[in-house]
Design a protein around this motif. Structure first.
Motif, PDB file in Angstrom:
ATOM      1  N   THR A   1      43.231  45.832  63.526  1.00  0.00           N
ATOM      2  CA  THR A   1      44.018  44.591  63.450  1.00  0.00           C
ATOM      3  C   THR A   1      43.403  43.616  62.446  1.00  0.00           C
ATOM      4  O   THR A   1      43.961  42.556  62.196  1.00  0.00           O
ATOM      5  N   ARG A   2      42.228  43.941  61.915  1.00  0.00           N
ATOM      6  CA  ARG A   2      41.547  43.016  60.992  1.00  0.00           C
ATOM      7  C   ARG A   2      41.677  43.470  59.551  1.00  0.00           C
ATOM      8  O   ARG A   2      41.321  42.740  58.633  1.00  0.00           O
ATOM      9  N   LYS A   3      42.144  44.688  59.347  1.00  0.00           N
ATOM     10  CA  LYS A   3      42.239  45.208  57.981  1.00  0.00           C
ATOM     11  C   LYS A   3      43.385  44.518  57.247  1.00  0.00           C
ATOM     12  O   LYS A   3      44.407  44.187  57.840  1.00  0.00           O
ATOM     13  N   LEU A   4      43.159  44.256  55.979  1.00  0.00           N
ATOM     14  CA  LEU A   4      44.172  43.579  55.174  1.00  0.00           C
ATOM     15  C   LEU A   4      44.436  44.386  53.908  1.00  0.00           C
ATOM     16  O   LEU A   4      43.531  45.037  53.385  1.00  0.00           O
ATOM     17  N   SER A   5      45.661  44.362  53.458  1.00  0.00           N
ATOM     18  CA  SER A   5      46.000  45.052  52.202  1.00  0.00           C
ATOM     19  C   SER A   5      47.302  44.457  51.678  1.00  0.00           C
ATOM     20  O   SER A   5      47.900  43.604  52.331  1.00  0.00           O
ATOM     21  N   LYS A   6      47.736  44.948  50.526  1.00  0.00           N
ATOM     22  CA  LYS A   6      48.978  44.411  49.962  1.00  0.00           C
ATOM     23  C   LYS A   6      50.084  44.514  50.996  1.00  0.00           C
ATOM     24  O   LYS A   6      50.885  43.599  51.188  1.00  0.00           O
TER      25      LYS A   6
END
Lengths: 455, 1031, 174
Positions: free
Chosen positions: B257-262
């Motif tokens: 839930t903390r991963k970020l991406s385009k």
């Protein structure tokens, strides 16, 4: 030949004749060793033994005997190395550069100074070997020999390898330079020899010298060219030593000012050490007429100059750190002056920058006792300089997570003591068995610059 | 040479090969898959067969070498130098993880997470990684004994049968929570036969939560939490990342839930209200230090806030002052209604009931929390246990069997048990060592290590996994379940027992079309290690009388800040202390304090100052600490973020009979726990005091500097809102001044550079998903034979870990105020930064080595040639990341380092990875990107005449990482995960990451690392700096 | 020694007197065998008509040898024989080669020159010196004249020496 102006201070006092020179200097070698000498030698040997134990434990158990850690990989070892190399600069410098400048006052001090150079370089050379994790391999793997498993060679990009070449070249050339100077004096002792042994020994050492005009003229050419070669060599050695730091990426090391600043520092400490030793020798051997106040004063002047250069270098470093705008660099220098090692930094500043300035006063600069004390203070300061550069730069570099302190252990001290024992053992041996002053050269100036004998 | 001899000497045992064959058969009795030889399952089976044979070589390390016997018939599938992998299950105390066991020539040498398991999520914990060394612990019990005298199993069986008959009806079987159906069955068999009672407890009790669910849902259990679905998480001292069961999965889910991406521009938000700075708290976006005596009120206040908004009845409790953050949390919970988790670590039933009420209000049951699935790893019943102890002392219980548990050490009532045992007629323990409890019993029937055992597990309802032996018994031990069966008069082998159990209970759950018979099913499960047939989540009915609960809470909790309080915690290195004798765990830096080889009181710096504790560089002072009527002298560690007037103390230390590594390390914290209305409470809110003694003490920490001094080229962080606007937010772009103006560092060079024609290995580290757990450190230690150096050497700053996790606290100081910037904030934000060799393409270390012992490979690896190294340490000095480690002493075969058991005794050495050199004294070492794994992967691919596929080659750290924060791969392969995630662009002689968050640490130095970091993004409304400004 | 010859030795106490004496004696048409001094007497080679030593050239040539040796070694080892990627630098990192090249140049120049000097001046360990008078290493200068290659009468030379300020005149056969 150079015409001496009338008002020029005599370089040799006490109205010595050429024969007196022979007697005074050779006499030291010929007579039985004095009690004081015996005592000095005993102390040196004892020190050597004590230090030897530390060296033994270091090699037996591992570098962990020192206080180094994952962050500070060098401390006393390389500090001592650079310190000794620095000291090892004065001798050759005095002989070479002053010879090129035809500074005749060098003549009565260069022999001892060169000896000191050679012994100091020997002490210095101990550390690059001892500081290795595996000296039993390192001492020859660092030479350009093919690796056992094929022709894997050394890495010529490494400043440490440059050191190997620089130090060994400097040592051997200095040795040759020194020995060439010794040959005619050995001949003198040989021809005065009363017993078989010294006749044989000094006969062998004097290489069959016969003082022929032809040989003398070649001899002078050789001396001159050697001086010409030795001068850039002296400068190159500490330049290359400074590359160990200057070519790295560590803030506080990565600095282009290092070469000149290290060379100045080397001359600074070298002259100080020469003074320390000569003041003792001249006292013990009653050589006041050869090593005169004028010599001491002239050397003190060199100390003021080099000391000031070093001082300016310190300030420049701070300016550049600020001017560079590099965060880590700026921190490194602020940390030096105000961080956990502030005491080392400020001892360095006091000893190296402030104390030599006292020599501006003629009173102090011509006072033997004061000179002696300051010359020692200067060398303490120069030790701290290297300690500050090495340890305070390493202990807090780029990633704060790895910042650590360095605490010396007994073996750090022990190995340093070992080199002192080695140095003085060698020096006292020299002072007893070798002519401490270059007789031939001094003789050549007795008539020209000695005071006339009161008839 | 010496090694080879040792390798063979065990074969001495095989004087009679017929007998041995029989032994081997016993291990997998009369079952041979009918399936034809091409079935993978059959190969698996044969591998097992091979094992027994190879493994016996270990069976007697101490027997003298007489002659070496070569394999006459090479066991199938045991190929020298080739590893075999077997799916199995790690279990220790109440801890569980599904794993793959890597074996070499029959020796288990490494555990990897089982990617097929959704329960443990494919990651590992430090304890899991380290457990393989526990297998080779010399101090394990080597044979059964009676009254301390060596006995045979037959003697034991005879005696026990008699004894049990004598005390029939008054026998208690004590264990930790049992997640294994078959084990439970075998115990039940014994229970049935002797009218015994089975009491279980957990070292870290969840009794409060369990009984809360019993009240609310009617079934006593810990429900299954799914953090991957949670948008808002509020934790009241619930350390679900650091010490909860299945924390590998929790880490994975939380990190996801903390991963970020385009494509994924949003992330969860975590609130933490706690006293100690826990792993969970250090990952929180908003953290509030509270005292345990306030916790109940905070929970109740949150309930009220929600109830008001949702129109439910509010309850009457004192209001907590400065509840701004709490209200903020309430709003977020409402925003993400149903997709949230509120959890509490409290063992107070009332608080847990209140939490249930909150979760109920938010309607999370059936979504993020599934009350229809029980977590069987926490079933302990403290009340039952207490009555057992009473019984033991009153004589109501006169026979005890301790099944792999050590309550004398790790239970609040340990002392009473110790006295009670004196009175009992029959006492037996199955522990693996002569621990605090075992030392007090008559019969010792040592159990196998889990790597020597058959077993099955159901960690969570509907999720099954199997455990198979990866090696034959090293010592004369017997699996406890086998003993139970024997004693209950059932002489089937436990293997058959498990198998039968599955045939009847588990096989039915399987889709029978898939498997044409049970054998096929069994082989598949054995191969996979897991079988998962979860039921659909259901929104179970529940009932909580909030008002009544609030009343109880109002009585016991107060908002007052005065009075010292204690909170015991489980750290992520030694954990509950079951594996305390494992040097890898003892030397693993605590994720938060970075301390090793000790436990200590974590005290807020303010309080430490008030107590007049003199703190220096790793030096501190002790206090006489008193709680629960017990006192001990304990050192103090100033811990930023510790709630004022509270102290924390880690359990798991202070062992007295664990072995030479663990004994006398730290103090036993369990003694400070106490029973509060029927549940073991890890907090003490009264009767706690600390008297400074003035005695100095040194705590060995691997990191002593707290902050990153505002160095933006080291740590680059931002907040979510800014990231959403500009994906490069928080990045710093150093520039170099040149004659043609400012330039990017990488635009300047003296050299032409080199190209990497075939592979170019790289790693990506997402600072956002790294929770700092430290599994990678131990995984690396196991994989790469990294020595343990002991407390003294850690104090000398000479620990050897190749990968460390730098932990930085934020500071409140003004930019530029260097002195102040060194101090951490009172309640700091925490950043974890895994740091290992950056494999620089322009490596400063390579340039300075005089003998070219460290050079660059054509695959971008910075290689270290140990046998060429002469140890000048110049490379380490010139390493900007300080990741190089030097062998200051000889750490192997050296009595001075006997705590480094993996290298200093014959048995311990079995754990060493034969693919990695044990480094000699005086040489430098460092992270190699697990070059041996890369080579193995390449060879595998080469043999099949193909290129390595992505994921086939990965480093030990990356494969152990539960949160998948570390990604390893080939940047030359455009489809590899790393190339995709970093959007790698291959230039002729350099690689470029177009992922806006990707950066190089210390980019300005232009050393061009092959390790990329992704900026840390916190889900806060405003950056802490601005927060401070406003305040 | 195979053949012996007789020498007349003029002993001088002072280098300036010596220099004048050499002039006179040579003008007097006497060939001087060699002059021996305890220290280098400046300008003596002019009055004796000795040419400047060519050791300088020797030193230069040896220096040249050192330079080429150093460069061959470094390129040979790092670029040709066993190229490795080191710190991302090229296989021929020329700047890195400067220090070693310099040092080897100096080393060979000095040793080459000193060696040559030793050989041509017949200086070697345990070498025996051909001495007319031990005092020349103390404070006396000796002018040796070989009667063998002088036509003048012995007495004439004797007188010439005395007049030129010799403190004493001895004979020696070697």
């Amino acid at each position: 030949m150079i015409a001496e102006s009338a008002i020029r201070e005599p370089l040799v006092t006490g109205g010595k004749t050429v024969h007196d020179v022979t007697v005074d200097i050779s006499g030291r070698v010929e007579q039985k060793p004095t009690k004081t000498w015996m005592l000095a030698m005993a102390v040196s040997l004892a020190t050597l033994a004590v230090g030897g134990y530390a060296v033994m434990r270091l090699v037996w158990d591992g570098i962990g005997m020192w206080g180094l850690n994952k962050t500070v990989g060098w401390a006393w070892d390389i500090t001592n190395f650079v310190w000794w190399v620095g000291i090892g600069h004065a001798g050759t410098l005095i002989s070479a550069i002053l010879l090129l400048f035809r500074q005749r006052w060098r003549m009565s001090i260069n022999r001892a100074a060169e000896a000191m150079t050679i012994f100091a370089v020997i002490c210095a050379a101990m550390f690059p070997v001892l500081h290795m994790g595996r000296p039993w391999l390192g001492f020859y793997w660092a030479l350009p020999l093919p690796n056992t498993f094929g022709s894997l060679w050394v890495n010529f990009n490494s400043p440490l390898l440059w050191d190997v070449f620089a130090i060994s070249t400097y040592f051997s050339v200095s040795l040759v330079f020194w020995y060439i100077g010794l040959i005619p004096d050995f001949a003198t002792i040989r021809d005065r020899a009363t017993n078989k042994i010294s006749a044989a020994v000094y006969g062998a050492l004097s290489f069959g010298w016969d003082g022929a005009a032809k040989t003398w003229s070649r001899y002078e050419t050789v001396a001159l060219i050697l001086a010409g070669l030795a001068t850039p060599l002296v400068l190159s050695v500490h330049t290359i030593v400074s590359f160990d730091f200057a070519t790295s990426v560590i803030p506080g090391w990565h600095t282009t000012i290092f070469p000149p600043y290290f060379v100045a520092g080397a001359i600074f400490s070298g002259f100080a050490m020469v003074l320390t030793l000569l003041i003792i020798t001249r006292r013990v051997y009653k050589l006041e007429d050869y090593i005169t106040l004028q010599h001491i004063e002239l050397m003190n002047i060199v100390i003021i100059i080099t000391g000031s250069i070093v001082g300016i270098a310190y300030i420049t470093e701070f300016f550049i750190a600020w001017y560079s705008g590099v965060e880590a660099e700026q921190y490194a220098f602020i940390n030096r002056a105000t961080g956990p090692y502030w005491w080392a930094y400020w001892s360095m500043m006091t000893c190296n920058v402030i104390s030599p300035q006292l020599f501006w006063s003629k009173k102090i600069r011509t006072n033997i006792a004061a000179t002696f004390v300051i010359s020692i203070i200067v060398n303490i300061g120069m030790w701290f300089e290297r300690f500050v550069i090495i340890v305070t730069s390493l202990h807090r570099d780029f990633l704060p997570s790895s910042w650590a302190m360095f605490y010396p252990k007994w073996a750090d001290v022990g190995v340093y003591i070992f080199t002192f024992g080695l140095f003085f053992t060698l020096f006292f041996a020299f002072a007893k068995f070798f002519p401490v002053i270059n007789m031939a050269e001094v003789k050549s100036i007795v008539k020209a610059t000695g005071e006339k004998k009161q008839a | 040479m010496k090694e080879t001899k040792k390798y063979w000497k065990g074969l001495e045992q095989l004087k009679n090969s017929a007998e041995f064959q029989e032994k081997a058969n016993k291990e997998f009795p009369e079952y041979l898959p009918i399936a034809d030889g091409e079935e993978p399952s059959r190969r698996d089976f044969l591998k097992l067969m091979g094992f027994g044979i190879a493994a016996v070589s270990l069976a007697a390390c101490e027997t003298p070498v007489k002659k070496a016997i070569p394999y006459v018939k090479k066991p199938v599938a045991v190929d020298p130098t080739l590893p075999n992998y077997y799916a199995s299950t790690y279990v220790s105390g109440s801890d569980y993880c599904s794993v793959l066991v890597k074996t070499r020539e029959g020796r288990p040498i490494k555990l990897e997470g089982n990617k097929l398991s959704t329960i443990s999520g494919g990651g590992t914990t430090p304890q899991v990684e380290a457990s393989v060394l526990s297998l080779y612990d010399q101090e394990r019990l080597q044979n059964p004994s009676i009254d301390g005298k060596k006995a045979t199993w037959d003697e034991i069986d005879a005696a026990v049968a008699k004894e049990l008959a004598a005390v029939s009806g008054k026998v208690a079987i004590v264990s930790n929570s049992i997640a294994s159906p078959s084990t439970q069955a075998s115990i039940d068999a014994l229970v049935a036969k002797y009218g015994a009672t089975h009491v279980s407890y957990d070292q870290t009790s969840f009794s409060g939560m369990l009984s809360a669910y019993e009240t609310a849902f009617g079934s006593r259990m810990m429900p299954h939490h799914d953090f991957s679905k949670a948008k808002t998480i509020v934790s009241f001292g619930a350390d679900f990342l650091g010490s909860w069961p299945n924390r590998t999965a929790n880490n994975k889910q939380f990190a996801s839930t903390r991963k970020l991406s385009k494509s994924k521009q949003d992330m969860s938000r975590l609130y933490a209200f706690e006293s100690n700075l826990s792993l969970t708290g250090s990952n929180a976006d908003y953290r509030t230090p509270i005292k345990p005596s306030q916790e109940g009120l905070y929970v109740a206040n949150l309930y009220n806030a929600l109830a008001k908004k949702l129109g439910a009845a509010t309850v009457s409790v004192a209001k907590v002052e400065d509840d701004a953050v709490l209200m903020k949390a309430a709003n977020d919970l409402l925003k993400s209604k149903g997709a949230s988790i509120v959890a509490s670590g409290s063992n107070d039933t009332n608080v847990q009931l209140m939490v249930i009420a909150i979760n109920g209000l938010l309607g999370v049951y059936g979504n993020t929390i599934d009350a229809s699935k029980a977590v069987n790893l926490r079933k302990g019943d403290d009340a039952a246990f207490a009555s057992f102890v009473k019984g033991l002392n009153s004589g109501a219980v006169s026979g005890v069997i301790f099944y792999n548990c050590n309550p004398v050490y790790d239970h609040a009532l340990g002392a009473d048990i110790a006295t009670g045992l004196g009175k009992a007629k029959f006492t037996l323990s199955t522990s693996d060592r002569n621990d605090e409890t075992t030392a007090l019993v008559k019969y010792v029937a040592p159990d196998n290590h889990f790597l020597e055992s058959w077993n099955d597990f159901e960690p969570v309802t509907g999720y099954f996994s199997l455990s198979q032996p990866a090696i034959k018994n090293i010592f004369d031990t017997r699996q406890a379940q086998q003993s139970f069966l024997t004693w209950s008069g059932d002489n089937t082998s436990y293997y058959d027992y498990v198998r039968a159990n599955w045939e009847t209970n588990v096989f039915s759950k399987a889709n029978t079309i898939e498997y044409f018979n049970f054998d096929a099913f069994w082989d598949k499960c054995l191969h996979d290690g897991v079988f998962e047939a979860p039921a659909e989540a259901v929104a179970a009915e529940y009932a909580v009388d909030a008002a009544a609960v609030a009343g109880a809470i109002a009585k016991t909790y107060s908002a007052s800040k005065s009075g010292l309080e204690l909170v015991l915690y489980v750290n992520n290195s030694v954990a509950e202390g079951t594996q305390a004798n494992n040097p890898w765990l003892q030397e693993m830096p605590d994720p938060i304090t970075k301390a090793t080889w000790d436990n200590y009181l974590t005290v807020s710096p303010k309080q430490a100052a008030e107590w007049g504790i003199e703190l220096g560089d790793m030096s501190t002072q002790t206090v006489t600490f008193t709680a629960n009527g017990k006192s001990a002298e304990i050192p103090v560690l100033a811990q930023p973020g510790q709630a004022y007037n509270t102290v924390g103390l880690a359990v798991g230390y202070g062992r007295t009979k664990a072995g030479k590594v663990a004994n006398e390390v730290g103090v036993n914290a369990y003694q400070f726990a106490s029973l509060v209305n029927g549940a073991v409470s890890f907090t003490a809110t009264s009767g706690v005091s600390a008297e400074p003694t003035g005695n100095g003490f040194k705590i060995a920490q691997t990191q002593t500097h707290e902050t990153y001094m505002g160095r933006e080229t080291v740590v680059q962080e931002t907040i979510l809102s800014k990231y959403q606007k500009d994906s490069q937010a928080g990045r710093s772009f150093p520039k170099i001044a040149t004659s043609e103006g400012m330039k990017k560092p990488y635009a300047i060079s003296l050299w032409k550079g080199h190209e990497y024609p075939n592979h170019h290995w790289g790693m990506m580290i997402d600072l956002n998903s790294c929770t700092g757990c430290g599994s990678c450190t131990i995984a690396c230690q196991t994989e790469n034979n990294i020595p343990v150096v002991g407390k003294e050497e850690v104090l000398n700053r000479r620990e050897m870990h190749w990968i460390r996790i730098d932990r930085y606290y934020s500071s409140d100081a003004e930019e530029g105020d260097l002195a102040a910037m060194e101090k951490a904030a009172e309640n700091p934000e925490v950043t974890f930064q895994p740091m290992m060799c950056q494999q620089c393409n322009n490596a400063p270390c390579e340039t300075v080595c005089p003998v070219a012992a460290t050079t660059h490979s054509s695959e971008g690896l910075n290689q270290m040639t140990y046998n060429r190294c002469i140890g000048t340490r110049y490379c380490a000095n010139n390493c900007p990341y300080k990741v190089r480690r030097f062998n200051w002493f000889k750490y192997h075969d050296n009595k001075q380092f006997d705590k480094n058991t993996a290298m200093n005794n014959d048995l311990g050495k079995m754990v060493l990875n034969p693919d990695v050199t044990v480094r000699a004294r005086g040489v430098m070492e460092k992270c190699t990107f697990c070059v041996q794994r890369i080579q193995a992967g390449k060879l595998e691919a080469k043999r099949d005449g193909r290129r390595p596929v992505d994921g086939e080659v990965t480093s030990a750290c990356a494969s152990s990482c539960p949160s998948e924060a570390l990604v390893f791969g080939d940047m030359k392969d455009p489809n590899s995960r790393i190339s995709q995630m970093l959007q790698i662009k291959q230039n002729e002689k350099s690689v470029e990451a177009r992922e806006p968050r990707a950066y190089h640490v210390l980019e300005e130095l232009r050393v061009m690392p092959n390790v990329w970091y992704l900026t840390k993004v916190r889900n806060k409304d405003v950056e802490s700096k601005t927060e401070k400004a406003e305040a | 020694m195979a053949h012996t010859s007789n020498y007349i030795l003029g002993v001088y106490d002072d280098e300036d007197v010596l220099l004048k004496a050499i002039k006179n004696v040579r003008e007097g048409g006497v060939k001087i065998h060699e002059v021996y001094s305890p220290f280098p007497v400046h300008g003596i080679d002019d009055v004796l008509g000795y040419k400047r030593s060519r050791l300088t050239i020797v030193a230069f040539l040896f220096g040249l040898l050192g330079t080429s040796l150093a460069l061959t070694m470094q390129f040979g080892m790092m670029t040709i024989d066993w190229p490795m990627i080191i710190g991302g630098k090229d296989y021929a990192p020329v700047p890195s080669f400067i220090p070693v090249t310099f040092e080897l140049t100096v080393l060979l120049a000095s040793f080459g020159m000193v060696g040559t000097f030793m050989i041509i001046s017949n200086l070697k360990p345990w070498g025996k010196a051909k001495l007319f008078d031990k005092r020349i290493t103390d404070d006396k200068h000796i002018m040796a004249i070989d009667l063998g290659n002088n036509q003048l009468e012995e007495s004439a030379i004797d007188k010439l020496l005395k007049d030129s300020g010799a403190s004493e005149v001895n004979k020696k056969t070697l």
